[in-house]
Scaffold this motif. Structure first.
Motif, short mmCIF file in Angstrom:
data_model
loop_
_atom_site.label_atom_id
_atom_site.label_comp_id
_atom_site.label_asym_id
_atom_site.label_seq_id
_atom_site.Cartn_x
_atom_site.Cartn_y
_atom_site.Cartn_z
N UNK A 138 0.80 -1.22 0.00
CA UNK A 138 0.00 0.00 0.00
C UNK A 138 0.83 1.27 0.00
N UNK A 139 2.07 1.20 0.48
CA UNK A 139 2.88 2.42 0.54
C UNK A 139 4.34 2.06 0.74
N UNK A 140 5.21 3.09 0.64
CA UNK A 140 6.64 2.90 0.91
C UNK A 140 6.92 3.38 2.33
N UNK A 141 7.80 2.66 3.03
CA UNK A 141 8.14 3.08 4.39
C UNK A 141 9.59 2.74 4.68
N UNK A 142 10.23 3.57 5.49
CA UNK A 142 11.62 3.31 5.89
C UNK A 142 11.69 2.79 7.32
N UNK A 143 10.53 2.61 7.96
CA UNK A 143 10.55 2.38 9.41
C UNK A 143 10.80 0.93 9.79
N UNK A 144 10.12 0.02 9.13
CA UNK A 144 10.15 -1.36 9.59
C UNK A 144 10.08 -2.33 8.41
N UNK A 145 10.88 -3.39 8.49
CA UNK A 145 10.89 -4.40 7.43
C UNK A 145 10.70 -5.78 8.06
N UNK A 146 9.78 -6.55 7.49
CA UNK A 146 9.57 -7.94 7.95
C UNK A 146 9.94 -8.86 6.79
N UNK A 147 10.86 -9.78 7.04
CA UNK A 147 11.12 -10.84 6.07
C UNK A 147 10.41 -12.07 6.60
N UNK A 148 9.19 -12.27 6.11
CA UNK A 148 8.32 -13.32 6.64
C UNK A 148 8.82 -14.73 6.34
N UNK A 149 9.67 -14.86 5.33
CA UNK A 149 10.17 -16.20 4.98
C UNK A 149 11.42 -16.57 5.76
N UNK A 150 12.17 -15.55 6.18
CA UNK A 150 13.39 -15.85 6.94
C UNK A 150 13.24 -15.51 8.42
N UNK A 151 12.05 -15.03 8.80
CA UNK A 151 11.81 -14.73 10.21
C UNK A 151 12.67 -13.59 10.72
N UNK A 152 12.78 -12.54 9.90
CA UNK A 152 13.59 -11.39 10.32
C UNK A 152 12.70 -10.16 10.48
N UNK A 153 13.03 -9.37 11.49
CA UNK A 153 12.32 -8.11 11.72
C UNK A 153 13.37 -7.02 11.91
N UNK A 154 13.22 -5.95 11.14
CA UNK A 154 14.22 -4.87 11.12
C UNK A 154 13.53 -3.55 11.44
N UNK A 155 14.08 -2.80 12.40
CA UNK A 155 13.60 -1.43 12.64
C UNK A 155 14.66 -0.47 12.08
N UNK A 156 14.30 0.35 11.14
CA UNK A 156 15.20 1.37 10.58
C UNK A 156 16.59 0.79 10.29
N UNK A 157 16.65 -0.43 9.77
CA UNK A 157 17.93 -1.02 9.39
C UNK A 157 18.53 -1.97 10.42
N UNK A 158 18.03 -1.94 11.65
CA UNK A 158 18.64 -2.75 12.72
C UNK A 158 17.81 -3.99 13.02
N UNK A 159 18.50 -5.12 13.15
CA UNK A 159 17.82 -6.39 13.43
C UNK A 159 17.26 -6.36 14.86
N UNK A 160 16.02 -6.83 14.98
CA UNK A 160 15.34 -6.81 16.28
C UNK A 160 16.12 -7.60 17.33
N UNK A 161 16.86 -8.63 16.88
CA UNK A 161 17.61 -9.44 17.85
C UNK A 161 18.73 -8.63 18.49
N UNK A 162 19.36 -7.76 17.70
CA UNK A 162 20.41 -6.90 18.27
C UNK A 162 19.79 -5.86 19.19
N UNK A 163 18.65 -5.32 18.76
CA UNK A 163 18.01 -4.29 19.59
C UNK A 163 17.54 -4.90 20.91
N UNK A 164 16.94 -6.09 20.85
CA UNK A 164 16.44 -6.72 22.08
C UNK A 164 17.58 -7.10 23.02
N UNK A 165 18.74 -7.43 22.43
CA UNK A 165 19.87 -7.85 23.28
C UNK A 165 20.59 -6.65 23.88
N UNK A 166 20.58 -5.51 23.16
CA UNK A 166 21.49 -4.44 23.61
C UNK A 166 20.86 -3.08 23.88
#
Ligand code: ACO
Length: 376
Positions: A15-43
């Protein structure tokens, strides 16, 4: 079955373009503004993540401290709002209280709630205010002392204080902080889409967040975390999980906390929350929820091939802290408000009225019958 050309539920519609959040539903990845959620949750902390969502970059230590101080300074509610909240029925659903109070807050902050005046300042105000709204209501219905803004506390610690009138331990604070980080944004989920639709009419930030709170409430979205705990109560012991879950599936009932429109593998947030559910359970000497959930996971995956989503384990962590079930979705909202507001501000930057079309499948040539001649 949908008519040709209709994407029911807007599934797979970009529906639109966004720079905020990316979900890779096939690889189980979630990115906020370029950063992997696993790094953010850990640090990182919720404050850092909110800053990241709003400004598009991680803060320095002093920027993060400034934001933390700003949240502390913005926590109090206008007395006139508290007066109105005092008249809300104590048996109300806390999400209804939250929706109505966010809407009412705009009446007492007319400058920030003016269409066109929406800014990061308004986003910070709403993010700071949501835990206070939830705490104000919950304390009144539970007879706890009046809430204080406690500017020295982080958002995670303040949230626990707001709801339980006690300071959390270091481990509890970190568990809640991680939960807040993981819930802060998720691309065009239903509530964020609702917020963006509202913003796309050039309505104000407070109206957009009011739309979002009402949308998050539903059990197919944020409300699922509360239903997970109801299921655990119903199951009782791990030995009964198989029987109860299979019986529900045979009746085509949905098992809350499983399945996702975008993830085709495990939701990475569920992976992290599972670890935290275990960690908090071990610290409390109570692994009952964790063990029940593991068993439910095993049965649901075997029977339906479904993976857990973010809502499966969050409630077990909040329950171990002593937080009542009906506050889980408001806790979700007090984190997601960072994402909602980031998306609304992005919408204003690249605005185009969101207005899809429907395929009309009704009649078009009926003859009008005057009311006096209509029969049944
Ligand atoms: N339990 C049982 N069956 C399920 C579940 C579930 N949790 N989720 C999906 N299915 C089944 C459906 O019954 C359907 O089966 P069918 O084709 O035999 O009829 C099939 O999987 C596809 O389901 P849809 O509803 O078409 O998938 P959709 O992408 O629309 O649904 C949703 C996603 C709403 C999240 C769904 O998985 C669900 O209802 N889950 C339970 C509620 C929940 O946990 N919501 C939280 C999601 S995360 C969040 O919003 C924060």
């Amino acid at each position: 079955m949908a008519a040709p050309g209709v994407q029911r539920g807007l599934e797979d519609v970009v529906a639109l373009e966004s720079r905020i959040c990316f979900i890779d539903g096939h690889r189980g990845r979630l990115i906020y503004q370029g950063y992997d959620i696993r790094d953010l949750a850990a640090q990182s902390t919720f404050e850092e993540v909110a800053y990241l969502l709003w400004y598009g970059r991680l803060p320095t230590a002093s920027q993060s401290n400034d934001l933390r101080a700003r949240f502390g300074a913005l926590r109090s509610l206008p007395p006139a709002l508290v007066e109105r909240m005092d008249t809300m029925p104590v048996e109300s659903n806390p999400m209804d209280v939250l929706r109505t109070s966010v809407s009412a807050l705009a009446l007492f902050e007319p400058d920030e709630a003016r269409p066109g005046a929406s800014s990061i300042g308004g986003a910070q105000r709403l993010t700071a205010a949501l835990p206070t709204i939830i705490g104000t209501f919950h304390r009144r219905r539970s007879g706890l002392p009046t809430i204080r803004p406690r500017p020295e506390l982080s958002q995670a610690a303040y949230l626990v204080y707001a709801l339980l009138d006690r300071e959390p331990t270091e481990l509890e604070t970190r568990a809640v902080d991680v939960a807040l980080i993981l819930h802060a944004d998720h691309e065009l989920n239903a509530s964020t889409f609702a917020a963006r639709v509202t913003a796309s009419t050039l309505s104000d930030l407070y109206s957009a967040v009011t739309s979002a709170v009402g949308t998050l409430k539903g059990p197919l979205h944020g409300g699922a975390n509360e239903r997970v705990m109801e299921l655990l109560d119903e199951i009782g012991t791990p030995e009964l999980a198989e029987e109860v879950v299979k019986s529900k599936l045979s009746k085509h009932e949905r098992i809350m906390g499983f399945g996702h429109r975008v993830y085709k593998v495990e939701d990475p947030r569920a992976t992290i929350l599972r670890e935290w559910s275990k960690k908090v359970g071990e610290a409390k000497g109570n692994l009952r929820y964790y063990e029940l959930l593991r068993k439910v996971e095993e049965v649901v995956h075997r029977e339906k091939g479904l993976y857990p989503n973010v809502d499966l384990y969050s409630g077990s962590i909040y329950s171990l802290l002593g937080i009542p079930h009906d506050l889980f979705t408001p806790i979700f909202a007090s984190s997601r408000v960072a994402g909602w507001t980031a998306h609304v501000l992005e919408e204003y930057q690249d605005l185009r009225l969101i207005r899809p079309t429907a395929k009309y499948v009704g009649a078009t040539d009926l003859a009008y019958v005057p009311i006096s001649e209509r029969t049944g």
